[in-house]
Write an enzyme that holds these catalytic residues in place. Sequence first.
Site, PDB file in Angstrom:
ATOM      1  N   ASP A 103      -6.351   8.260   4.050  1.00  0.00           N
ATOM      2  CA  ASP A 103      -6.072   9.683   4.749  1.00  0.00           C
ATOM      3  C   ASP A 103      -6.632  10.926   4.709  1.00  0.00           C
ATOM      4  O   ASP A 103      -6.408  12.273   5.819  1.00  0.00           O
ATOM      5  CB  ASP A 103      -4.640   9.732   5.209  1.00  0.00           C
ATOM      6  CG  ASP A 103      -4.252   9.680   3.557  1.00  0.00           C
ATOM      7  OD1 ASP A 103      -4.739  10.206   2.657  1.00  0.00           O
ATOM      8  OD2 ASP A 103      -2.689   8.846   3.411  1.00  0.00           O
ATOM      9  N   HIS A 118     -10.771   3.419  -2.113  1.00  0.00           N
ATOM     10  CA  HIS A 118     -10.940   1.947  -0.439  1.00  0.00           C
ATOM     11  C   HIS A 118     -11.411   2.339   0.885  1.00  0.00           C
ATOM     12  O   HIS A 118     -11.143   2.400   1.516  1.00  0.00           O
ATOM     13  CB  HIS A 118      -9.278   1.769  -0.364  1.00  0.00           C
ATOM     14  CG  HIS A 118      -8.657   0.950  -1.018  1.00  0.00           C
ATOM     15  ND1 HIS A 118      -7.526   0.212  -1.226  1.00  0.00           N
ATOM     16  CD2 HIS A 118      -9.072   0.191  -2.387  1.00  0.00           C
ATOM     17  CE1 HIS A 118      -6.631  -0.173  -2.149  1.00  0.00           C
ATOM     18  NE2 HIS A 118      -8.101  -0.840  -2.640  1.00  0.00           N
TER      19      HIS A 118
HETATM   20  P1  OAD Z   1       2.347  -0.131  -0.648  1.00  0.00           P
HETATM   21  O1  OAD Z   1       2.596  -0.294   0.836  1.00  0.00           O
HETATM   22  O2  OAD Z   1       1.923  -1.753  -1.114  1.00  0.00           O
HETATM   23  O3  OAD Z   1       2.997   0.450  -1.885  1.00  0.00           O
HETATM   24  C1  OAD Z   1       3.338   2.053  -1.615  1.00  0.00           C
HETATM   25  C2  OAD Z   1       4.769   2.429  -2.559  1.00  0.00           C
HETATM   26  O4  OAD Z   1       5.039   3.702  -2.410  1.00  0.00           O
HETATM   27  C3  OAD Z   1       6.045   1.487  -2.135  1.00  0.00           C
HETATM   28  O5  OAD Z   1       6.092   0.631  -3.474  1.00  0.00           O
HETATM   29  C4  OAD Z   1       6.772   2.332  -1.491  1.00  0.00           C
HETATM   30  O6  OAD Z   1       8.183   2.489  -2.077  1.00  0.00           O
HETATM   31  C5  OAD Z   1       6.500   3.969  -1.960  1.00  0.00           C
HETATM   32  N1  OAD Z   1       7.051   5.325  -1.529  1.00  0.00           N
HETATM   33  C6  OAD Z   1       7.246   4.821  -0.578  1.00  0.00           C
HETATM   34  N2  OAD Z   1       7.502   6.798   0.241  1.00  0.00           N
HETATM   35  C7  OAD Z   1       7.398   7.288  -1.293  1.00  0.00           C
HETATM   36  C8  OAD Z   1       7.411   8.315  -1.491  1.00  0.00           C
HETATM   37  N3  OAD Z   1       7.730   9.404  -0.262  1.00  0.00           N
HETATM   38  N4  OAD Z   1       7.879   8.486  -2.689  1.00  0.00           N
HETATM   39  C9  OAD Z   1       7.654   7.798  -3.644  1.00  0.00           C
HETATM   40  N5  OAD Z   1       7.327   6.305  -3.595  1.00  0.00           N
HETATM   41  C10 OAD Z   1       7.546   5.816  -2.102  1.00  0.00           C
HETATM   42  O7  OAD Z   1       0.345   1.193  -1.055  1.00  0.00           O
HETATM   43  P2  OAD Z   1      -0.144   0.677  -1.793  1.00  0.00           P
HETATM   44  O8  OAD Z   1       0.115   0.172  -3.604  1.00  0.00           O
HETATM   45  O9  OAD Z   1      -1.049   1.822  -1.460  1.00  0.00           O
HETATM   46  O10 OAD Z   1      -5.120  -1.811   0.832  1.00  0.00           O
HETATM   47  O11 OAD Z   1      -1.326  -0.528  -0.804  1.00  0.00           O
HETATM   48  C11 OAD Z   1      -2.021  -0.505  -1.627  1.00  0.00           C
HETATM   49  C12 OAD Z   1      -3.734  -1.525  -0.690  1.00  0.00           C
HETATM   50  O12 OAD Z   1      -2.544  -2.144  -0.361  1.00  0.00           O
HETATM   51  C13 OAD Z   1      -3.849   0.226   0.339  1.00  0.00           C
HETATM   52  O13 OAD Z   1      -4.773   0.556  -0.431  1.00  0.00           O
HETATM   53  C14 OAD Z   1      -4.424  -1.119   1.257  1.00  0.00           C
HETATM   54  C15 OAD Z   1      -3.027  -2.236   1.392  1.00  0.00           C
HETATM   55  O14 OAD Z   1      -3.556  -3.421   1.926  1.00  0.00           O
HETATM   56  C16 OAD Z   1      -5.912  -1.871   1.878  1.00  0.00           C
HETATM   57  O15 OAD Z   1      -5.714  -2.001   3.332  1.00  0.00           O
HETATM   58  C17 OAD Z   1      -7.700  -2.373   1.583  1.00  0.00           C
END
Ligand code: OAD
Length: 238
Positions: A103, A118
């Site tokens: 983003d 990514h």
């Molecule tokens: P996820 O959606 O898997 O995880 C996001 C985490 O952030 C979750 O565990 C939420 O509980 C937490 N969360 C949400 N809002 C929050 C806040 N305000 N403060 C703290 N924590 C919060 O996202 P990623 O781990 O980034 O890949 O996912 C990894 C990859 O999966 C992405 O880059 C994407 C996706 O498929 C690709 O597209 C290649």
Amino acid sequence: SLFEEAARLIRQSKKTMVLTGAGISTESGIPDFRSPGTGLWENLDPMEVLSTRVLYNSPEEFYKVGFKILSSMRNAEPNEAHYILSEMEKDGIISGVITQNIDNLHQKAGSKNVFEVHGNTREGSCLRCGKKVSFEILEEKVNKKQIPPCCDDCNGVLRPDVVLFGDPMPYAFDLALKEVKSSDLLIVIGSSLTVSPVNFLPDMVRHLIIINATETPYDYKADVVIREKASYALGNIW
Ligand code: OAD
Ligand code: ZN
């Protein structure tokens, strides 16, 4: 408190890197992938929607669903968590940010040393001849109902330069790996740590802080786990 404990670890560390995921941007209005109820993958399958398989086999489909998700992130603004990380870098407290996000919000907040493992939503390229184009070109063509958008030089299908399921990892990941290996502390913020190979990184450092709203599979390894919103937690730590 956990905040004091985290601050102490940060002060004691010679080199600290940060790893962020979609959770750091939810406070900017971008839905994450795996939060129950609001995550994008509640209704969609990531292995489908943002995959090379769909891009190659049914590019129209890719542009109707996956591309919209990417495009919708581009108007968001950084939140307090992004700004605090940018300040911490300026002050020499952290060495850089490795992000799974596409983003652009770390850069918008002023972070300089950002490893986009990514990819990003600034660029695209031609599947046939490799020509680089800006993401705006893809959007313009899609808005003109050219779906899929095609290369002006060779008429090949254009793609956004984000990492899709099925794509190899970009060079930025090798660089990020080196940075983490030479760090004593990694601070994970807003990632479920369920996607490899990025989720191997927490295994490669001595000290680990995890700031995430919900549990992660690496919590048991962390020196400190803070289950709060990113902006609130960072605001209390630094
Ligand atoms: P996820 O959606 O898997 O995880 C996001 C985490 O952030 C979750 O565990 C939420 O509980 C937490 N969360 C949400 N809002 C929050 C806040 N305000 N403060 C703290 N924590 C919060 O996202 P990623 O781990 O980034 O890949 O996912 C990894 C990859 O999966 C992405 O880059 C994407 C996706 O498929 C690709 O597209 C290649
Ligand atoms: Zn081309």
